[in-house]
Design a protein around this motif. Structure first.
Motif, PDB file in Angstrom:
ATOM      1  N   ARG A  38       0.825  -1.204   0.000  1.00  0.00           N
ATOM      2  CA  ARG A  38       0.000   0.000   0.000  1.00  0.00           C
ATOM      3  C   ARG A  38       0.866   1.264   0.000  1.00  0.00           C
ATOM      4  NH1 ARG A  38      -2.730  -4.794   1.936  1.00  0.00           N
ATOM      5  NH2 ARG A  38      -4.913  -4.531   1.339  1.00  0.00           N
ATOM      6  N   LEU A  39       0.306   2.334  -0.560  1.00  0.00           N
ATOM      7  CA  LEU A  39       1.006   3.618  -0.604  1.00  0.00           C
ATOM      8  C   LEU A  39       0.190   4.771  -0.022  1.00  0.00           C
ATOM      9  CD1 LEU A  39       2.745   3.591  -4.130  1.00  0.00           C
ATOM     10  CD2 LEU A  39       3.865   3.651  -1.898  1.00  0.00           C
ATOM     11  N   ASP A  40      -1.066   4.522   0.340  1.00  0.00           N
ATOM     12  CA  ASP A  40      -1.954   5.603   0.771  1.00  0.00           C
ATOM     13  C   ASP A  40      -2.338   5.451   2.242  1.00  0.00           C
ATOM     14  OD1 ASP A  40      -3.798   7.600   1.070  1.00  0.00           O
ATOM     15  OD2 ASP A  40      -5.250   6.810  -0.378  1.00  0.00           O
ATOM     16  N   PRO A  41      -1.710   6.210   3.131  1.00  0.00           N
ATOM     17  CA  PRO A  41      -2.052   6.096   4.554  1.00  0.00           C
ATOM     18  C   PRO A  41      -3.442   6.622   4.889  1.00  0.00           C
ATOM     19  CG  PRO A  41      -0.492   7.886   4.209  1.00  0.00           C
ATOM     20  CD  PRO A  41      -0.619   7.179   2.897  1.00  0.00           C
ATOM     21  N   THR A  42      -4.047   7.408   3.991  1.00  0.00           N
ATOM     22  CA  THR A  42      -5.391   7.919   4.266  1.00  0.00           C
ATOM     23  C   THR A  42      -6.465   6.862   4.032  1.00  0.00           C
ATOM     24  OG1 THR A  42      -5.835   8.752   2.023  1.00  0.00           O
ATOM     25  CG2 THR A  42      -4.627  10.206   3.531  1.00  0.00           C
ATOM     26  N   ALA A  43      -6.079   5.707   3.493  1.00  0.00           N
ATOM     27  CA  ALA A  43      -7.045   4.626   3.238  1.00  0.00           C
ATOM     28  C   ALA A  43      -7.153   3.663   4.422  1.00  0.00           C
ATOM     29  CB  ALA A  43      -6.659   3.863   1.974  1.00  0.00           C
ATOM     30  N   ILE A  44      -6.460   3.947   5.520  1.00  0.00           N
ATOM     31  CA  ILE A  44      -6.477   3.063   6.693  1.00  0.00           C
ATOM     32  C   ILE A  44      -7.789   3.246   7.458  1.00  0.00           C
ATOM     33  CG2 ILE A  44      -5.356   2.569   8.900  1.00  0.00           C
ATOM     34  CD1 ILE A  44      -2.710   3.411   7.575  1.00  0.00           C
ATOM     35  N   ARG A  45      -8.325   2.127   7.927  1.00  0.00           N
ATOM     36  CA  ARG A  45      -9.564   2.136   8.704  1.00  0.00           C
ATOM     37  C   ARG A  45      -9.378   1.292   9.965  1.00  0.00           C
ATOM     38  NH1 ARG A  45      -9.865   5.323   5.279  1.00  0.00           N
ATOM     39  NH2 ARG A  45     -11.514   5.670   3.726  1.00  0.00           N
ATOM     40  N   VAL A  46     -10.202   1.552  10.981  1.00  0.00           N
ATOM     41  CA  VAL A  46     -10.180   0.783  12.234  1.00  0.00           C
ATOM     42  C   VAL A  46     -11.589   0.325  12.536  1.00  0.00           C
ATOM     43  CG1 VAL A  46      -9.624   0.812  14.692  1.00  0.00           C
ATOM     44  CG2 VAL A  46      -8.219   2.139  13.092  1.00  0.00           C
ATOM     45  N   GLU A  47     -11.809  -1.003  12.544  1.00  0.00           N
ATOM     46  CA  GLU A  47     -13.127  -1.577  12.782  1.00  0.00           C
ATOM     47  C   GLU A  47     -12.967  -2.918  13.500  1.00  0.00           C
ATOM     48  OE1 GLU A  47     -15.851  -0.052  11.918  1.00  0.00           O
ATOM     49  OE2 GLU A  47     -15.285   1.347  10.309  1.00  0.00           O
ATOM     50  N   ASP A  48     -14.074  -3.445  14.003  1.00  0.00           N
ATOM     51  CA  ASP A  48     -14.063  -4.833  14.447  1.00  0.00           C
ATOM     52  C   ASP A  48     -13.736  -5.714  13.242  1.00  0.00           C
ATOM     53  OD1 ASP A  48     -15.013  -6.782  16.783  1.00  0.00           O
ATOM     54  OD2 ASP A  48     -15.803  -7.571  14.886  1.00  0.00           O
ATOM     55  N   LEU A  49     -13.040  -6.805  13.473  1.00  0.00           N
ATOM     56  CA  LEU A  49     -12.621  -7.686  12.374  1.00  0.00           C
ATOM     57  C   LEU A  49     -13.797  -8.082  11.490  1.00  0.00           C
ATOM     58  CD1 LEU A  49     -10.346  -9.355  11.035  1.00  0.00           C
ATOM     59  CD2 LEU A  49     -10.917 -11.205  12.623  1.00  0.00           C
ATOM     60  N   ARG A 105       8.247 -17.432   2.252  1.00  0.00           N
ATOM     61  CA  ARG A 105       7.130 -16.659   1.729  1.00  0.00           C
ATOM     62  C   ARG A 105       6.964 -16.896   0.230  1.00  0.00           C
ATOM     63  NH1 ARG A 105       8.119 -10.829   4.803  1.00  0.00           N
ATOM     64  NH2 ARG A 105       8.827 -11.716   6.778  1.00  0.00           N
ATOM     65  N   THR A 106       5.711 -16.835  -0.222  1.00  0.00           N
ATOM     66  CA  THR A 106       5.458 -17.038  -1.652  1.00  0.00           C
ATOM     67  C   THR A 106       5.911 -15.836  -2.470  1.00  0.00           C
ATOM     68  OG1 THR A 106       3.211 -16.190  -1.335  1.00  0.00           O
ATOM     69  CG2 THR A 106       3.513 -18.581  -1.230  1.00  0.00           C
ATOM     70  N   GLN A 107       5.895 -14.650  -1.879  1.00  0.00           N
ATOM     71  CA  GLN A 107       6.426 -13.468  -2.546  1.00  0.00           C
ATOM     72  C   GLN A 107       6.810 -12.429  -1.502  1.00  0.00           C
ATOM     73  OE1 GLN A 107       3.193 -12.116  -5.091  1.00  0.00           O
ATOM     74  NE2 GLN A 107       2.498 -10.650  -3.567  1.00  0.00           N
ATOM     75  N   ILE A 108       7.691 -11.525  -1.885  1.00  0.00           N
ATOM     76  CA  ILE A 108       8.124 -10.438  -1.002  1.00  0.00           C
ATOM     77  C   ILE A 108       7.438  -9.161  -1.465  1.00  0.00           C
ATOM     78  CG2 ILE A 108      10.076  -9.132  -0.128  1.00  0.00           C
ATOM     79  CD1 ILE A 108      10.031 -12.047   0.773  1.00  0.00           C
ATOM     80  N   ASP A 109       6.541  -8.636  -0.634  1.00  0.00           N
ATOM     81  CA  ASP A 109       5.787  -7.439  -0.989  1.00  0.00           C
ATOM     82  C   ASP A 109       6.594  -6.180  -0.723  1.00  0.00           C
ATOM     83  OD1 ASP A 109       3.292  -8.635  -1.783  1.00  0.00           O
ATOM     84  OD2 ASP A 109       2.969  -9.129   0.338  1.00  0.00           O
ATOM     85  N   GLY A 110       6.247  -5.132  -1.456  1.00  0.00           N
ATOM     86  CA  GLY A 110       6.796  -3.824  -1.157  1.00  0.00           C
ATOM     87  C   GLY A 110       6.070  -3.215   0.028  1.00  0.00           C
ATOM     88  N   SER A 111       6.698  -2.251   0.670  1.00  0.00           N
ATOM     89  CA  SER A 111       6.078  -1.584   1.816  1.00  0.00           C
ATOM     90  C   SER A 111       6.668  -0.190   1.960  1.00  0.00           C
ATOM     91  CB  SER A 111       6.301  -2.383   3.101  1.00  0.00           C
ATOM     92  OG  SER A 111       7.677  -2.623   3.309  1.00  0.00           O
ATOM     93  N   VAL A 154       7.081   3.264   4.715  1.00  0.00           N
ATOM     94  CA  VAL A 154       7.062   3.646   6.124  1.00  0.00           C
ATOM     95  C   VAL A 154       5.868   4.505   6.480  1.00  0.00           C
ATOM     96  CG1 VAL A 154       8.513   5.699   5.807  1.00  0.00           C
ATOM     97  CG2 VAL A 154       8.479   4.528   8.025  1.00  0.00           C
ATOM     98  N   PHE A 155       5.414   5.350   5.555  1.00  0.00           N
ATOM     99  CA  PHE A 155       4.296   6.230   5.896  1.00  0.00           C
ATOM    100  C   PHE A 155       2.976   5.459   5.967  1.00  0.00           C
ATOM    101  CE2 PHE A 155       5.812   6.944   1.532  1.00  0.00           C
ATOM    102  CZ  PHE A 155       4.762   6.419   0.782  1.00  0.00           C
ATOM    103  N   VAL A 156       2.970   4.206   5.535  1.00  0.00           N
ATOM    104  CA  VAL A 156       1.798   3.344   5.713  1.00  0.00           C
ATOM    105  C   VAL A 156       1.961   2.446   6.933  1.00  0.00           C
ATOM    106  CG1 VAL A 156       0.399   1.495   4.708  1.00  0.00           C
ATOM    107  CG2 VAL A 156       1.191   3.389   3.276  1.00  0.00           C
ATOM    108  N   THR A 157       3.096   1.752   7.016  1.00  0.00           N
ATOM    109  CA  THR A 157       3.283   0.847   8.163  1.00  0.00           C
ATOM    110  C   THR A 157       3.288   1.613   9.489  1.00  0.00           C
ATOM    111  OG1 THR A 157       5.720   0.947   8.002  1.00  0.00           O
ATOM    112  CG2 THR A 157       4.602  -0.790   6.764  1.00  0.00           C
ATOM    113  N   SER A 158       3.881   2.806   9.492  1.00  0.00           N
ATOM    114  CA  SER A 158       3.901   3.604  10.727  1.00  0.00           C
ATOM    115  C   SER A 158       2.492   4.045  11.105  1.00  0.00           C
ATOM    116  CB  SER A 158       4.804   4.828  10.569  1.00  0.00           C
ATOM    117  OG  SER A 158       4.334   5.689   9.544  1.00  0.00           O
TER     118      SER A 158
END
Length: 296
Positions: A185-196, A266-272, A274-278
């Motif tokens: 992911r590249l967009d930190p504004t797309a993060i949400r917090v909900e019950d699973l 792992r089946t593949q190594i994803d990109g990541s 910092v402004f998303v993971t943080s």
């Protein structure tokens, strides 16, 4: 307090060091809580009662990587008084783009130990323990005993371990916030917090719901009590890089042989990024702090 790294579990190895038991309740003659000036600005949001609850709280963080290291940062800077950091890995040079402890001097050192020392540098009064161990069914009783913690932060990226941890939290009625897919992911504004049960547009969260129900009997079609941090951004596929051609594909450069979870597993190594993971980690920390401070 300072601790030594704990050995990995194996059929012939001793059990890992168990985090110290909760301290006895203070006597009536104990001095009243006094907020340190280092937490003045947070205190002006939450008040003295909220800050006192944070100082007394015990939080365990499983996985101290791109998400977990920032969750720890948010927790210690908010005044959480007791932290246990569980991570088996050493810092790899490829962690530099997104993990707080990953520096030139940190490569090859324990992630949990480096973050524990960072916590002490931020708040000398914090009680923090680094546990160099990989969470799994065999270590669950030692790493997450009933009644020891007020909140669990799940920043594990191994699916089998994550499922077991979440099932254990649900079974014990232990509050938990869990990171879903932050990679790709590249967009930190797309993060949400909900019950699973309310997560949408995240294939990883969908898999976790399905597997929790199928393998552990957790009813994920209704409220689960698992707070999920996830993204509604469409996940991006990893791009091959020039140096991959020189090695016939991706080459793992991790500084240790982790038998439980390596790049090669792992089946593949994803990109990541910092402004998303943080942002995932800080959202997780925010869930913990708000819940504890408000006594919910």
């Amino acid at each position: 307090m300072s601790t030594q790294p704990t050995p990995s579990l194996s059929p012939s190895a001793p059990s890992p060091a168990v985090p110290s038991a909760p301290e006895a309740s203070p006597s009536p003659l104990a001095r009243p809580f006094k907020l340190s000036r280092r937490f003045d600005r947070t205190g002006r949001l939450l008040g003295d009662p909220g800050m006192e609850r944070l100082a007394a709280a015990r939080v365990v963080v499983f996985g101290v990587g791109g998400v977990g290291s920032y969750a720890v940062e948010g927790l210690v800077r908010s005044g959480i008084g007791h932290l246990t950091l569980v991570d088996h890995d050493d810092v790899c040079v490829t962690n530099t783009n997104r993990q707080l402890h990953a520096t030139v001097k940190g490569v090859g050192k324990s992630k949990a130990e480096l973050m524990a020392q960072r916590c002490r540098d931020i708040n000398p009064d914090v009680q923090v323990e680094a546990v160099r161990e990989f969470y799994r069914a065999e270590s669950a009783e030692q790493l997450l005993p009933p009644g020891r913690y007020d909140f669990v932060v799940d920043a594990i990226d191994n699916v089998k371990a994550k499922l077991h941890l979440l099932h254990r939290c649900v079974t014990m009625g232990m509050p938990v916030v869990s990171s879903m897919g932050a990679a790709g992911r590249l967009d930190p504004t797309a993060i949400r917090v909900e019950d699973l049960s309310e997560t949408h547009m995240d294939p990883f969260a969908k898999d976790i719901r399905k597997l929790l129900k199928r393998k552990h009997g957790v009813e994920t079609d209704r409220h689960t009590g698992i707070t999920a941090v996830y993204s509604i951004e469409v996940r991006r596929q990893p791009v091959a890089l020039r140096y991959d051609d020189a090695t016939d594909g991706f080459l793992c450069v991790c500084p240790q042989d982790n038998e439980f979870h390596t790049c090669d597993h792992r089946t593949q190594i994803d990109g990541s990024a910092v402004f998303v993971t943080s942002a995932f980690g800080m959202n997780a920390a925010g869930v913990v702090v708000r819940r504890i401070a408000s006594a919910r």
